[in-house]
Motif scaffolding. Structure first.
Motif, mmCIF file in Angstrom:
data_model
loop_
_atom_site.group_PDB
_atom_site.id
_atom_site.type_symbol
_atom_site.label_atom_id
_atom_site.label_comp_id
_atom_site.label_asym_id
_atom_site.label_seq_id
_atom_site.Cartn_x
_atom_site.Cartn_y
_atom_site.Cartn_z
ATOM 1 N N GLN A 177 -6.577 3.760 6.595
ATOM 2 C CA GLN A 177 -7.070 3.681 5.234
ATOM 3 C C GLN A 177 -8.086 4.808 4.976
ATOM 4 O O GLN A 177 -8.959 5.056 5.803
ATOM 5 C CB GLN A 177 -7.746 2.327 5.003
ATOM 6 C CG GLN A 177 -8.135 2.033 3.564
ATOM 7 C CD GLN A 177 -6.936 1.786 2.657
ATOM 8 O OE1 GLN A 177 -5.844 1.522 3.143
ATOM 9 N NE2 GLN A 177 -7.143 1.880 1.362
ATOM 10 N N ALA A 224 1.603 8.368 1.008
ATOM 11 C CA ALA A 224 0.663 7.619 1.837
ATOM 12 C C ALA A 224 1.137 7.638 3.282
ATOM 13 O O ALA A 224 2.337 7.764 3.563
ATOM 14 C CB ALA A 224 0.557 6.181 1.324
ATOM 15 N N ARG A 231 -5.738 6.460 -2.057
ATOM 16 C CA ARG A 231 -4.431 5.832 -2.217
ATOM 17 C C ARG A 231 -4.147 5.562 -3.693
ATOM 18 O O ARG A 231 -5.009 5.090 -4.431
ATOM 19 C CB ARG A 231 -4.372 4.523 -1.436
ATOM 20 C CG ARG A 231 -4.406 4.688 0.081
ATOM 21 C CD ARG A 231 -3.091 5.215 0.622
ATOM 22 N NE ARG A 231 -3.212 5.610 2.016
ATOM 23 C CZ ARG A 231 -3.108 4.773 3.052
ATOM 24 N NH1 ARG A 231 -2.942 3.483 2.840
ATOM 25 N NH2 ARG A 231 -3.188 5.228 4.286
ATOM 26 N N GLN A 247 -0.481 9.091 -2.367
ATOM 27 C CA GLN A 247 -1.846 9.405 -1.956
ATOM 28 C C GLN A 247 -2.269 10.705 -2.630
ATOM 29 O O GLN A 247 -1.540 11.692 -2.600
ATOM 30 C CB GLN A 247 -1.936 9.548 -0.441
ATOM 31 C CG GLN A 247 -3.341 9.749 0.091
ATOM 32 C CD GLN A 247 -3.419 9.510 1.580
ATOM 33 O OE1 GLN A 247 -3.945 8.507 2.033
ATOM 34 N NE2 GLN A 247 -2.887 10.436 2.359
#
Length: 352
Positions: A24, A106, A133, A139
């Protein structure tokens, strides 16, 4: 000997191989309590692998984070007013030289162009790069570049009424300060500068030298920094009447935001402005006498930008325009011109 040679080998090429691209993103804070340089290591290992060897700054990256979060939420873009607002909120008072965004997938390395862009960042410059994100496994990568020529130190974004605004000595530079009433202070920074913030509201500060602005920023006294978003660019008008109407509406919005009634109009001032549209020089004293005001109560501003909002943003954050923008009673004239590059606006204000 072989062991010592292994220790001395550069490890930078190995770092990208160790990155977990599915991790993340870690974004720096988009808000700060002070204006300050904040050189540091990126909190996001993926970002660290891309900016290795560059001067990463957490304040500048905070501005990039604020922009990225707005863009991924479908609420923002990389226009000059939005860049300026994000920089102020993140505590970055220095001019932003470049901004770029890339859409990627992503859980994947940066899209083509990101690493090349980072490589081209000047060796003396600061870089703020983030990833955020978006929806549907996308992304956003967003980078900002700035090259502060001098360090203005640490300056609070908020001060109490009766507090002290302080800047260090920066020989060879000058400082301009406008208080919330539009009163200007101007002097050199050959010695440290201090000023009691005795009026509640937005103070605007600029440090500059012969080459131009070094830093520019608002300080909020006795109040929380507002979120006005008055000059977020819209679709450029396609005809002069719409452009003129938008200019009038935005000028009124700006005056209202600062607690001022809208300017009146005056035919003499309008004629004087029209006569100066293409004039190579402007004689403030002569025009002031012509329209019946003191020379110190007449202001003329010109801006050019791709959008009307971007144009007026230049005037709003020009510290020397504050006396006219914040004059209690005044009349104004305007000239709005559409061209292939966007818009050119001239405003003339006379204080009564």
């Amino acid at each position: 000997m072989i062991f010592l040679m292994w220790l001395a080998c550069p490890k930078a090429p190995v770092l990208p191989l160790a990155v977990d691209w599915s991790e993340q993103p870690h974004l720096p804070s988009p808000t700060a309590g002070t204006y300050a340089l904040a050189p540091s290591d990126p909190p996001d290992r993926a970002i660290a692998s891309v900016v290795s060897g560059k001067h990463y700054d957490a304040s500048l990256a905070g501005a990039a984070a604020g922009l990225a979060l707005r863009i991924t939420a479908g609420e923002g873009n990389l226009t000059s007013p939005e860049l300026r607002d994000a920089a102020f909120r993140a505590g970055w008072p220095y001019p932003v030289l470049a901004a770029q965004a890339w859409n990627g997938a992503a859980n994947q390395p940066p899209p083509p162009g990101v690493e090349a862009w980072v490589r081209d960042v000047p060796v003396t410059a600061s870089v703020g790069l983030v990833r955020a994100r978006g929806e549907q496994e996308t992304q956003l990568w967003l980078g900002l570049v700035s090259d502060p020529r001098l360090d203005i130190g640490i300056v609070p974004r908020q001060l109490p009424t009766g507090g002290t605004l302080s800047l260090p000595a920066l020989p060879g530079t000058e400082i301009w300060v406008a208080d919330p009433l539009g009163n200007l202070d101007h002097g050199t920074l050959d010695v440290p500068f201090t000023r009691t913030t005795d009026v509640e509201g937005e103070w605007l500060v600029e440090v500059r030298d012969a080459r131009g602005p070094i830093a520019s920023f608002p300080v909020y006294v006795g109040m929380v920094p507002p979120n006005l978003a008055l000059l977020v660019p819209s679709q450029p008008p396609t005809n002069w009447q719409d452009a003129d109407d938008l200019t009038v509406g935005l000028v009124e919005d700006l005056r209202n935001a600062y607690g001022m009634r809208m300017y009146g109009t005056d035919p003499l001032l309008d004629a004087a402005l029209k006569a100066s549209v293409d004039a190579p020089t402007f004689d403030t004293r002569a025009v002031a006498l012509q329209v019946g005001v003191e020379p110190g109560s007449l202001w003329r501003w010109e801006c050019r930008s791709a959008t009307i909002e971007g144009c007026l943003d230049q005037i709003l954050w020009d510290v020397r325009a504050r006396p006219g923008l914040l004059v209690d009673h005044g009349v104004y004239a305007r000239h709005v011109e559409l061209n292939t590059k966007g818009v050119r606006i001239l405003l003339m204000v006379a204080g009564l």
